[in-house]
Motif scaffolding. Structure first.
Motif, PDB file in Angstrom:
ATOM      1  N   GLY A   1      -1.294-101.127  19.738  1.00 11.82           N
ATOM      2  CA  GLY A   1      -1.031-102.542  19.939  1.00 11.82           C
ATOM      3  C   GLY A   1       0.193-102.762  20.808  1.00 11.82           C
ATOM      4  O   GLY A   1       0.895-101.823  21.195  1.00 11.82           O
ATOM      5  N   ALA A   2       0.462-104.023  21.094  1.00 14.98           N
ATOM      6  CA  ALA A   2       1.647-104.382  21.868  1.00 14.98           C
ATOM      7  C   ALA A   2       2.898-103.937  21.112  1.00 14.98           C
ATOM      8  O   ALA A   2       2.993-104.119  19.890  1.00 14.98           O
ATOM      9  CB  ALA A   2       1.678-105.887  22.113  1.00 14.98           C
ATOM     10  N   ARG A   3       3.802-103.311  21.824  1.00 16.76           N
ATOM     11  CA  ARG A   3       5.091-102.863  21.275  1.00 16.76           C
ATOM     12  C   ARG A   3       4.920-101.860  20.134  1.00 16.76           C
ATOM     13  O   ARG A   3       5.752-101.772  19.238  1.00 16.76           O
ATOM     14  CB  ARG A   3       5.952-104.045  20.818  1.00 16.76           C
ATOM     15  N   SER A   4       3.849-101.076  20.176  1.00 14.89           N
ATOM     16  CA  SER A   4       3.558-100.121  19.107  1.00 14.89           C
ATOM     17  C   SER A   4       4.263 -98.784  19.282  1.00 14.89           C
ATOM     18  O   SER A   4       4.283 -97.976  18.363  1.00 14.89           O
ATOM     19  CB  SER A   4       2.047 -99.867  19.034  1.00 14.89           C
ATOM     20  N   GLY A   5       4.792 -98.537  20.491  1.00 15.18           N
ATOM     21  CA  GLY A   5       5.398 -97.253  20.792  1.00 15.18           C
ATOM     22  C   GLY A   5       4.487 -96.332  21.575  1.00 15.18           C
ATOM     23  O   GLY A   5       4.811 -95.166  21.795  1.00 15.18           O
ATOM     24  N   LYS A   6       3.341 -96.856  22.029  1.00 13.62           N
ATOM     25  CA  LYS A   6       2.366 -96.013  22.728  1.00 13.62           C
ATOM     26  C   LYS A   6       2.905 -95.486  24.053  1.00 13.62           C
ATOM     27  O   LYS A   6       2.683 -94.324  24.401  1.00 13.62           O
ATOM     28  CB  LYS A   6       1.034 -96.737  22.907  1.00 13.62           C
ATOM     29  N   THR A   7       3.605 -96.307  24.811  1.00 15.73           N
ATOM     30  CA  THR A   7       4.135 -95.850  26.095  1.00 15.73           C
ATOM     31  C   THR A   7       5.216 -94.803  25.896  1.00 15.73           C
ATOM     32  O   THR A   7       5.229 -93.775  26.590  1.00 15.73           O
ATOM     33  CB  THR A   7       4.647 -97.029  26.933  1.00 15.73           C
ATOM     34  N   ALA A   8       6.112 -95.024  24.952  1.00 14.97           N
ATOM     35  CA  ALA A   8       7.164 -94.033  24.685  1.00 14.97           C
ATOM     36  C   ALA A   8       6.546 -92.702  24.256  1.00 14.97           C
ATOM     37  O   ALA A   8       6.980 -91.631  24.704  1.00 14.97           O
ATOM     38  CB  ALA A   8       8.122 -94.547  23.612  1.00 14.97           C
ATOM     39  N   PHE A   9       5.526 -92.759  23.408  1.00 13.01           N
ATOM     40  CA  PHE A   9       4.832 -91.533  23.002  1.00 13.01           C
ATOM     41  C   PHE A   9       4.185 -90.860  24.203  1.00 13.01           C
ATOM     42  O   PHE A   9       4.300 -89.644  24.399  1.00 13.01           O
ATOM     43  CB  PHE A   9       3.780 -91.842  21.930  1.00 13.01           C
ATOM     44  N   ALA A  10       3.493 -91.637  25.040  1.00 12.36           N
ATOM     45  CA  ALA A  10       2.818 -91.076  26.217  1.00 12.36           C
ATOM     46  C   ALA A  10       3.832 -90.464  27.187  1.00 12.36           C
ATOM     47  O   ALA A  10       3.567 -89.414  27.783  1.00 12.36           O
ATOM     48  CB  ALA A  10       1.991 -92.152  26.914  1.00 12.36           C
ATOM     49  N   GLU A  11       4.985 -91.087  27.338  1.00 16.57           N
ATOM     50  CA  GLU A  11       6.027 -90.525  28.210  1.00 16.57           C
ATOM     51  C   GLU A  11       6.519 -89.188  27.665  1.00 16.57           C
ATOM     52  O   GLU A  11       6.675 -88.223  28.427  1.00 16.57           O
ATOM     53  CB  GLU A  11       7.186 -91.505  28.357  1.00 16.57           C
ATOM     54  N   ARG A  12       6.755 -89.105  26.369  1.00 17.69           N
ATOM     55  CA  ARG A  12       7.181 -87.828  25.771  1.00 17.69           C
ATOM     56  C   ARG A  12       6.090 -86.769  25.934  1.00 17.69           C
ATOM     57  O   ARG A  12       6.375 -85.619  26.244  1.00 17.69           O
ATOM     58  CB  ARG A  12       7.541 -88.015  24.294  1.00 17.69           C
ATOM     59  N   LEU A  13       4.852 -87.177  25.730  1.00 18.38           N
ATOM     60  CA  LEU A  13       3.722 -86.269  25.904  1.00 18.38           C
ATOM     61  C   LEU A  13       3.668 -85.747  27.343  1.00 18.38           C
ATOM     62  O   LEU A  13       3.487 -84.549  27.578  1.00 18.38           O
ATOM     63  CB  LEU A  13       2.427 -87.006  25.544  1.00 18.38           C
ATOM     64  N   ALA A  14       3.845 -86.626  28.306  1.00 11.81           N
ATOM     65  CA  ALA A  14       3.809 -86.243  29.720  1.00 11.81           C
ATOM     66  C   ALA A  14       4.940 -85.283  30.063  1.00 11.81           C
ATOM     67  O   ALA A  14       4.729 -84.279  30.751  1.00 11.81           O
ATOM     68  CB  ALA A  14       3.882 -87.480  30.606  1.00 11.81           C
ATOM     69  N   LEU A  15       6.139 -85.568  29.593  1.00 10.05           N
ATOM     70  CA  LEU A  15       7.279 -84.701  29.883  1.00 10.05           C
ATOM     71  C   LEU A  15       7.112 -83.333  29.234  1.00 10.05           C
ATOM     72  O   LEU A  15       7.553 -82.321  29.785  1.00 10.05           O
ATOM     73  CB  LEU A  15       8.579 -85.366  29.435  1.00 10.05           C
ATOM     74  N   HIS A  16       6.455 -83.308  28.094  1.00 11.06           N
ATOM     75  CA  HIS A  16       6.172 -82.048  27.395  1.00 11.06           C
ATOM     76  C   HIS A  16       5.082 -81.244  28.126  1.00 11.06           C
ATOM     77  O   HIS A  16       5.080 -80.022  28.095  1.00 11.06           O
ATOM     78  CB  HIS A  16       5.741 -82.360  25.956  1.00 11.06           C
ATOM     79  N   ALA A  17       4.165 -81.960  28.804  1.00 10.14           N
ATOM     80  CA  ALA A  17       2.987 -81.324  29.381  1.00 10.14           C
ATOM     81  C   ALA A  17       3.197 -80.782  30.788  1.00 10.14           C
ATOM     82  O   ALA A  17       2.403 -79.947  31.234  1.00 10.14           O
ATOM     83  CB  ALA A  17       1.821 -82.319  29.401  1.00 10.14           C
ATOM     84  N   GLY A  18       4.209 -81.263  31.502  1.00  4.87           N
ATOM     85  CA  GLY A  18       4.341 -80.823  32.879  1.00  4.87           C
ATOM     86  C   GLY A  18       5.751 -80.919  33.416  1.00  4.87           C
ATOM     87  O   GLY A  18       6.602 -81.601  32.851  1.00  4.87           O
ATOM     88  N   ALA A  19       5.970 -80.244  34.537  1.00  2.00           N
ATOM     89  CA  ALA A  19       7.282 -80.225  35.175  1.00  2.00           C
ATOM     90  C   ALA A  19       7.399 -81.259  36.298  1.00  2.00           C
ATOM     91  O   ALA A  19       8.502 -81.580  36.720  1.00  2.00           O
ATOM     92  CB  ALA A  19       7.554 -78.825  35.741  1.00  2.00           C
ATOM     93  N   ARG A  20       6.248 -81.768  36.782  1.00  2.00           N
ATOM     94  CA  ARG A  20       6.257 -82.707  37.898  1.00  2.00           C
ATOM     95  C   ARG A  20       5.426 -83.949  37.536  1.00  2.00           C
ATOM     96  O   ARG A  20       4.367 -84.190  38.111  1.00  2.00           O
ATOM     97  CB  ARG A  20       5.704 -82.038  39.155  1.00  2.00           C
ATOM     98  N   PRO A  21       5.923 -84.765  36.593  1.00  3.50           N
ATOM     99  CA  PRO A  21       5.121 -85.909  36.143  1.00  3.50           C
ATOM    100  C   PRO A  21       5.189 -87.110  37.092  1.00  3.50           C
ATOM    101  O   PRO A  21       6.224 -87.385  37.691  1.00  3.50           O
ATOM    102  CB  PRO A  21       5.750 -86.258  34.794  1.00  3.50           C
ATOM    103  N   ALA A  22       4.053 -87.785  37.179  1.00  5.01           N
ATOM    104  CA  ALA A  22       3.980 -89.057  37.902  1.00  5.01           C
ATOM    105  C   ALA A  22       3.681 -90.157  36.906  1.00  5.01           C
ATOM    106  O   ALA A  22       2.973 -89.949  35.925  1.00  5.01           O
ATOM    107  CB  ALA A  22       2.886 -89.013  38.972  1.00  5.01           C
ATOM    108  N   TYR A  23       4.232 -91.324  37.167  1.00  2.00           N
ATOM    109  CA  TYR A  23       3.987 -92.505  36.356  1.00  2.00           C
ATOM    110  C   TYR A  23       3.212 -93.471  37.242  1.00  2.00           C
ATOM    111  O   TYR A  23       3.765 -94.047  38.172  1.00  2.00           O
ATOM    112  CB  TYR A  23       5.316 -93.111  35.911  1.00  2.00           C
ATOM    113  N   LEU A  24       1.912 -93.612  36.991  1.00  2.00           N
ATOM    114  CA  LEU A  24       1.069 -94.499  37.773  1.00  2.00           C
ATOM    115  C   LEU A  24       1.048 -95.855  37.073  1.00  2.00           C
ATOM    116  O   LEU A  24       0.383 -96.031  36.053  1.00  2.00           O
ATOM    117  CB  LEU A  24      -0.336 -93.905  37.899  1.00  2.00           C
ATOM    118  N   ALA A  25       1.796 -96.793  37.634  1.00  2.00           N
ATOM    119  CA  ALA A  25       1.950 -98.116  37.034  1.00  2.00           C
ATOM    120  C   ALA A  25       0.916 -99.068  37.619  1.00  2.00           C
ATOM    121  O   ALA A  25       0.761 -99.162  38.839  1.00  2.00           O
ATOM    122  CB  ALA A  25       3.360 -98.643  37.305  1.00  2.00           C
TER     123      ALA A  25
END
Length: 178
Positions: free
Chosen positions: A10-34
């Protein structure tokens, strides 16, 4: 094998923060496609705040409509691509009078073949509330729900985030991301 991921909440659920942590954990060269299309001052402030919170950890790519092509291009330089968010993308498609089902089908087909980088899709789960009181909002809710079902089917991992806590709905348990 690259595992694509869908993060719902949901809105303001923490999904983006979780996805950002997941991305940083998964790779060395992350892109954020907004996918945000800045249409007013409030949205400009939100985008500025999001960019500031990410800092220099991500390369930001802005694309409100053509996700498939942009993902393919970003895969040349990045090992993980975080797409935030699909509900804004669907809104942009509706405003541009594009066929949402066709665009979702194209995105789905792209992801099924794309293995150059991990793709993490973030989206608002809009189907948990009351039935909207107008046809446009109901259409949007239905299109988002259909998109989520189609993408969840092809993604290896699907998480639902509430109160900042991820729940694995499909695939692996969330990795420890502290």
């Amino acid at each position: 094998m690259t595992r694509h991921c869908l993060v719902l909440g949901g809105a303001r659920s923490g999904k983006t923060a979780f996805a950002e942590r997941l991305a940083l954990h998964a790779g060395a060269r992350p892109a954020y496609l907004a996918t945000a299309d800045i249409l007013d001052g409030e949205m400009r402030d939100r985008v500025t705040s999001h960019k500031a919170s990410r800092g220099v950890r991500f390369t930001t790519i802005e694309e409100p409509i053509d996700l498939s092509h942009t993902i393919l291009k970003a895969g040349n330089d990045h090992d993980v691509i975080l797409v935030d968010c699909l509900t804004l993308w669907i809104t942009n498609l509706l405003i541009a009078n594009e066929d949402v089902a066709t665009a979702v089908g194209e995105l789905s087909a792209t992801l099924m073949e794309f293995r150059q980088a991990k793709v993490i899709l973030v989206s608002n789960e809009v189907g948990l509330g009351i039935v909207p009181d107008n046809a446009m909002a109901r259409t949007f809710r239905d299109l988002a729900g259909s998109a989520h079902q189609r993408l969840a089917e092809i993604c290896d991992d699907v998480y639902f985030v509430a109160a900042g806590l991820p729940l694995a709905m499909k695939g692996d348990a969330p990795p420890p991301l502290s």
